[in-house]
Write a protein that holds these residues in place. Structure first.
Motif, PDB file in Angstrom:
ATOM      1  N   ARG A 157      -7.512  -6.827  -7.902  1.00 57.15           N
ATOM      2  CA  ARG A 157      -8.311  -5.900  -8.757  1.00 57.15           C
ATOM      3  C   ARG A 157      -9.163  -6.539  -9.820  1.00 57.15           C
ATOM      4  O   ARG A 157     -10.632  -6.205 -10.012  1.00 57.15           O
ATOM      5  CB  ARG A 157      -7.469  -4.875  -9.520  1.00 57.15           C
ATOM      6  CG  ARG A 157      -8.233  -4.102 -10.461  1.00 57.15           C
ATOM      7  CD  ARG A 157      -7.138  -3.181 -11.246  1.00 57.15           C
ATOM      8  NE  ARG A 157      -7.762  -2.409 -12.461  1.00 57.15           N
ATOM      9  CZ  ARG A 157      -8.062  -1.071 -12.267  1.00 57.15           C
ATOM     10  NH1 ARG A 157      -7.792  -0.322 -11.099  1.00 57.15           N
ATOM     11  NH2 ARG A 157      -8.674  -0.487 -13.288  1.00 57.15           N
ATOM     12  N   ASN A 173      -1.817  -7.332  -6.061  1.00 58.83           N
ATOM     13  CA  ASN A 173      -3.040  -6.204  -6.196  1.00 58.83           C
ATOM     14  C   ASN A 173      -3.659  -6.488  -7.631  1.00 58.83           C
ATOM     15  O   ASN A 173      -4.694  -5.964  -7.642  1.00 58.83           O
ATOM     16  CB  ASN A 173      -2.253  -5.131  -5.939  1.00 58.83           C
ATOM     17  CG  ASN A 173      -1.971  -4.588  -4.535  1.00 58.83           C
ATOM     18  OD1 ASN A 173      -2.545  -5.476  -3.443  1.00 58.83           O
ATOM     19  ND2 ASN A 173      -1.028  -3.640  -3.975  1.00 58.83           N
ATOM     20  N   LYS A 215      -3.840   3.182  -0.179  1.00 59.87           N
ATOM     21  CA  LYS A 215      -4.192   2.544  -1.365  1.00 59.87           C
ATOM     22  C   LYS A 215      -3.424   1.543  -1.776  1.00 59.87           C
ATOM     23  O   LYS A 215      -2.111   1.828  -1.716  1.00 59.87           O
ATOM     24  CB  LYS A 215      -4.221   3.900  -2.247  1.00 59.87           C
ATOM     25  CG  LYS A 215      -5.589   4.686  -1.731  1.00 59.87           C
ATOM     26  CD  LYS A 215      -5.629   5.823  -3.220  1.00 59.87           C
ATOM     27  CE  LYS A 215      -6.681   6.864  -2.401  1.00 59.87           C
ATOM     28  NZ  LYS A 215      -6.751   7.919  -3.606  1.00 59.87           N
ATOM     29  N   ASP A 252      -1.262   6.546   1.694  1.00 56.14           N
ATOM     30  CA  ASP A 252      -2.524   6.851   1.932  1.00 56.14           C
ATOM     31  C   ASP A 252      -3.686   5.689   2.234  1.00 56.14           C
ATOM     32  O   ASP A 252      -4.852   5.856   2.129  1.00 56.14           O
ATOM     33  CB  ASP A 252      -3.088   7.533   0.575  1.00 56.14           C
ATOM     34  CG  ASP A 252      -2.252   9.043   0.453  1.00 56.14           C
ATOM     35  OD1 ASP A 252      -2.254   9.540   1.564  1.00 56.14           O
ATOM     36  OD2 ASP A 252      -2.110   9.475  -0.561  1.00 56.14           O
ATOM     37  N   TYR A 293       0.975  -1.301  -0.124  1.00 50.44           N
ATOM     38  CA  TYR A 293      -0.052   0.079   0.103  1.00 50.44           C
ATOM     39  C   TYR A 293       1.135   1.216   0.003  1.00 50.44           C
ATOM     40  O   TYR A 293       2.011   1.188   0.478  1.00 50.44           O
ATOM     41  CB  TYR A 293      -0.763   0.168   1.409  1.00 50.44           C
ATOM     42  CG  TYR A 293      -1.716  -1.250   1.399  1.00 50.44           C
ATOM     43  CD1 TYR A 293      -3.013  -1.203   0.654  1.00 50.44           C
ATOM     44  CD2 TYR A 293      -1.441  -2.404   2.126  1.00 50.44           C
ATOM     45  CE1 TYR A 293      -3.945  -2.247   0.960  1.00 50.44           C
ATOM     46  CE2 TYR A 293      -2.292  -3.444   2.097  1.00 50.44           C
ATOM     47  CZ  TYR A 293      -3.472  -3.398   1.660  1.00 50.44           C
ATOM     48  OH  TYR A 293      -4.326  -4.475   1.759  1.00 50.44           O
TER      49      TYR A 293
END
Length: 452
Positions: free
Chosen positions: A124, A120, A112, A110, A107
């Motif tokens: 997604r 990731n 994200k 923030d 990550y």
């Protein structure tokens, strides 16, 4: 210590029963699928919620060089926050002490997800399926070679010596005698897999000299990609114990078949668990045909992910157990897309294009992305192929440079995988390709030095 070890997966708890955990390997897969991370004492891991690695690990080529993919801010090697997924905690049974491995997710500050981290990317794609009311299921098949130790890159790779003292034999597909030749290595593969809590569906001898295939049970794509990631390390460690190498190169030995990672796909209704490829009377649904249509239309654009190295394209050879086109058929191993024999409830589509050298997270993500595009756009496939598909013309890129050109133009595929991933992947792979083009091969020296 007992607080967090009590919540470990069952196999990890069984591995540690009556023992003191010494170390935890905090790992994450980079673009090639190499495990990167840190090893920390178990006591420190118990106190930490995350750790840091620079984002540059995703800009590194297979040779250790760098692609200029850092973006507008430049190559500042910004720290990522890596958080453990404790459901992935598993033994590292080949180590000298009591060690666990834990896969981490990346990550930014923030909170994200890092868009070019391979796990990731797959998450997604799976999330997009679920937003469309579908649960994807996959079952990978892993092919690899056990070869003699090779310490000189200029020397050709050779088959390993078997238990009999003879080199592993080629063209002995499904031979139990051939499997017995590698018995000690296979025994350790089984033992390591059991310690890690992995269920092997079967091990068979393939057509190459020292080539084996391991089939995994079907399941969640992220979980299965984790297992392939872990298995590559497990198999290498088992081979090293017996003075040989395990290689996942797509084409390690001339005139032998290559190694693939076939991926079987089915799609379930999340509420009922019903296979969406099966109609009320057991027939084939629109979703089934649209998934195949998506593979046929979009896999050429995804080949750069499924075949990520120059060596990968040596596998696509007519009559060498690897597809050269994207025809589809039922129970036909010459086609790139195969529908295996099965009862209706187990109906699935097998993508035979990926090489075993691909990153399992990215290879599965790309395959699922092509099928999802087909279902979203209601893409109809060509008519089912009849006969030997090797007699047809190739319809996939034949070299990495061509594949990357096609990948760069595939904006619809980028939308599924993530535009930032597509940008970084292309830059890193082009850097690798440029490195390769600077190397003069033995073939060039043999045939060009005195003749041109």
């Amino acid at each position: 210590m007992a607080d967090w070890t009590d919540t470990l997966p069952e196999a990890a708890q069984a591995y540690l029963e009556g023992r003191r955990l010494d170390e935890v390997e905090c790992i994450i897969a980079d673009l090639p699928g190499i495990a990167r991370g840190k090893a920390v004492p178990a006591s420190k891991f118990a106190r930490q919620q995350h750790f840091h690695l620079p984002d540059s690990i995703f800009f590194q080529t297979i040779t250790g060089d760098w692609g200029e993919a850092a973006g507008d801010e430049g190559f500042i090697e910004r720290d990522m926050i890596l958080k453990p997924d404790m459901s992935t905690a598993t033994a590292a049974p080949w180590t000298g002490d009591w060690t666990l491995q834990v896969i981490h997710d990346a990550y930014n500050r923030d909170g994200k997800p890092i868009p070019f981290a391979p796990r990731n990317v797959l998450k997604r794609v799976v999330d997009l399926y679920r937003k469309h009311g579908m649960n994807p299921v996959v079952a990978p098949e892993m092919e690899f070679f056990l070869v003699a130790r090779n310490l000189d890159p200029a020397k050709a790779i050779e088959p390993m010596m078997g238990r009999s003292g003879r080199p592993a034999a080629a063209r002995q597909a499904y031979s139990m005698t051939a499997v017995d030749e590698f018995g000690p290595v296979i025994d350790d593969i089984y033992d390591f897999a059991e310690a890690q809590g992995f269920e092997i569906d079967g091990i068979t001898q393939e057509g190459g000299a020292g080539q084996l295939e391991i089939n995994l049970r079907h399941g969640d794509p992220v979980k299965l990609a984790d297992e392939v990631f872990y298995f590559k390390r497990l198999i290498r460690e088992a081979a090293l114990k017996h003075n040989c190498f395990a290689t996942f190169m797509a084409k390690p030995i001339e005139d032998e078949p290559g190694s693939s990672m076939h991926v079987h796909h089915s799609i379930l209704d999340p509420e009922t668990g019903r296979n969406l490829f099966v109609g009320p009377q057991g027939g084939e649904t629109d979703a089934f045909f649209h998934f195949i249509g998506g593979l046929q239309k979009h896999l050429p654009d995804a080949v750069a992910v499924l075949a990520p190295y120059v060596n990968s394209y040596r596998r696509y050879v007519k009559d060498h157990a690897a597809p050269i086109n994207l025809a589809w058929a039922r129970d036909n191993r010459t086609t790139g897309i195969r529908v295996p024999l099965s009862p209706p409830e187990a109906r699935r589509v097998e993508n035979r294009m990926a090489g075993m050298d691909c990153n399992p997270y990215l290879g599965i993500a790309a395959s699922l992305a092509c099928g999802l595009l087909g279902m979203m756009n209601e893409t109809r496939p060509d008519a089912q192929f009849k006969g030997d598909a090797y007699e047809g013309e190739p319809d996939i890129p034949r070299v990495l440079g061509e594949a990357l050109d096609m990948f760069d133009e595939a904006t619809d595929l980028h939308d599924i995988l993530g535009p930032e991933f597509a940008r970084v992947y292309s830059i890193v792979k082009r850097a690798e390709y440029e490195e390769f083009l600077q190397v003069i091969s033995p073939w060039e020296r043999e045939h060009l030095l005195m003749n041109v």
